[in-house]
Write an enzyme that holds these catalytic residues in place. Structure first.
Site, PDB file in Angstrom:
ATOM      1  CB  SER A 103      -7.273  -5.768  -7.646  1.00 45.63           C
ATOM      2  OG  SER A 103      -8.680  -5.907  -7.755  1.00 45.63           O
ATOM      3  N   GLY A 145     -11.559  -3.405  -4.787  1.00 37.87           N
ATOM      4  CA  GLY A 145     -11.743  -2.544  -3.614  1.00 37.87           C
ATOM      5  C   GLY A 145     -12.796  -1.486  -3.849  1.00 37.87           C
ATOM      6  CD  GLU A 183      -2.472  -4.478   1.475  1.00 41.07           C
ATOM      7  OE1 GLU A 183      -2.134  -4.053   0.345  1.00 41.07           O
ATOM      8  OE2 GLU A 183      -2.287  -5.638   1.852  1.00 41.07           O
TER       9      GLU A 183
END
Length: 455
Positions: free
Chosen positions: A208, A212, A229
């Site tokens: 998420s 991150g 990502e």
């Protein structure tokens, strides 16, 4: 679910315990990191040796795919067919990096006063932090290029998929030299200790956007580079020239693949106002053929959501949309089954101010937004925070023209979710940065050095 000392894996279809994994202690983590740092010194020396071993890993993963697929379904919830597909693409990822070629060194532009070489060298120990939705493939998308580039890797899986990730790591460890690949188990405290360990030279995370951001802050303490990502609220835009029936059928399957728990799945469709009825009729027809059930049962096409929090979140979005006047087909909780089951849902009568459109559902709900001007749609999408994936549907030249204007890491034309291990993958804006896949995926695990000799 976990205790201080154990991670407890629960089957999301039956709510029965699948197994337990011991949490890695700080002393064990330190020992694994030191071993990985030591193994790096020899692992980095021969690309041909590394790639030969990665090819062997690919073969062994496929050889044991039946057992791995069954464990993945039990722990994650997806159907056995989808689990087998995940193992297959994971093995293909290993095979791809086992044969990929790239330049380790190049000559700098000529100069009368120096001779210089530009070198691309492995970093050292990489921390690969893996989510629960595609735990094997998303792990492989990190460790295959990292290992091919000459790094060693420590994997930390999401707590709820520790068993299957651990089993895959053990299979690869049976082929790789000691210390080259290892795994640590635990929750946020374990992740923080791994990220901030002095031996770790790179962090690669999929998950998420909120987590991150936290990882970026943690990595800043040791100035450790990161690849992120993150989330994506991926749109599909249908042009006037789109084949409505084909696009609707494709998007229905794509949106609800893995119960919609896929970062690049289409999360909403923008459809010309005069074609919404036709689109929804086809989408609902395809949706009605989907079989919701235990992923281990024959014939199941849609498994449960992975956990209760995700189920409640998606149902909350649907409840709010319904209260705001949306027209919803499906979306009911399935109470005749013990797990985290719900019907796939198609949502009409919403716009970009609706929460179910603004926020990533990551589940079995798909909103359709009517539009009249495609330029307004593109402008709106580019102003939003996410930029992972998107698709445009219509006559090829016109669709490509629109696709070129969209701010996202990957934009497909007349398809969606078309992941290829040969191509770079990643997001922009709040969907992250850095790339996995292809040669770009290798370079994400290399650092550049210049050796300059005075003449």
């Amino acid at each position: 679910m976990s205790t201080d000392n154990e991670l407890i894996s629960i089957n999301p279809a039956t709510l029965e315990e699948v197994g337990r994994t011991a949490v890695t202690t700080p002393a064990e983590l330190d020992a694994k990191a030191v071993a990985a740092q030591s193994a790096f010194q020899s692992w980095r020396t021969s690309r041909s040796t590394r790639q030969g071993l990665l090819a062997a890993c690919s073969y062994e993963l496929m050889r044991q795919s039946t057992a791995i697929s069954a464990l993945l379904t039990a722990e994650q919830g997806k159907s056995l067919t989808d689990s087998s597909g995940e193992v297959w693409i994971s093995a293909r990822c290993l095979a791809h990096f086992a044969r990929l070629d790239w330049a380790d060194e190049s000559q700098a532009p000529a100069s009368p006063i120096r001779d210089a070489r530009i070198q691309h060298r492995p970093l050292g120990v990489v921390a690969a932090i893996v989510p629960w939705n595609f735990p094997i493939f998303l792990m492989m998308a990190k460790i295959a290029p990292a290992l091919a580039a000459g790094n060693t890797v420590l994997v930390k899986p999401a707590e709820s998929v520790s068993l299957v990730v651990g089993e895959v790591v053990r299979i690869l460890q049976s082929i790789l030299p000691e210390g080259v690949l290892d795994i640590v188990y635990g929750g946020p405290d374990t992740g923080k200790a791994l990220i901030e360990h002095a031996a770790v030279r790179k962090v690669s995370f999929t998950g998420s956007t909120g987590v991150g951001k936290a990882i970026m802050k943690q990595a800043a303490e040791t100035i450790t580079p990161v690849t992120l990502e993150l989330g994506g609220n991926d749109p599909a835009i249908l042009l006037d020239s789109a084949d409505i029936n084909y696009a609707a059928g494709f998007l229905a399957h794509s949106a609800f693949f893995n119960s919609g728990q896929m970062c690049i799945a289409p999360k909403r469709a923008y459809v010309p106002a005069d074609k919404v009825d036709a689109f929804c009729a086809t989408f609902e027809a395809v949706m009605s053929t989907m079989v919701v059930g235990d992923g281990a049962a024959a014939g199941t096409t849609v498994g449960p959501l992975h956990n209760s929090a995700q189920l409640e979140y998606v149902q909350g979005l649907l409840d709010k949309a319904r209260a705001d006047g949306a027209d919803i087909t499906g979306g009911n909780r399935i109470t005749t089954l013990p797990g985290y089951f719900m019907e796939p849902a198609l949502v009409r009568g919403v716009d970009d101010s609706s929460d179910i459109v603004k926020f990533e559902q990551f589940g079995l709900a798909f909103p359709v937004v009517a539009y009249t001007n495609v330029d307004d749609v593109v402008s709106l999408l580019n102003s939003q925070e996410f930029g992972l994936g998107a698709s445009v549907w219509g006559e090829q030249a016109a669709a490509v023209e629109v696709a070129e204007q969209i701010d996202a890491g990957q934009v497909w034309v007349n398809t969606h979710n078309a992941l290829e291990v040969e191509l770079p993958f990643g997001g922009v804006k709040s969907s992250g940065f850095g790339r996995e896949g292809g040669e770009a995926g290798v370079h994400d695990f290399l650092e550049t050095r210049v050796v300059s000799v005075k003449l």
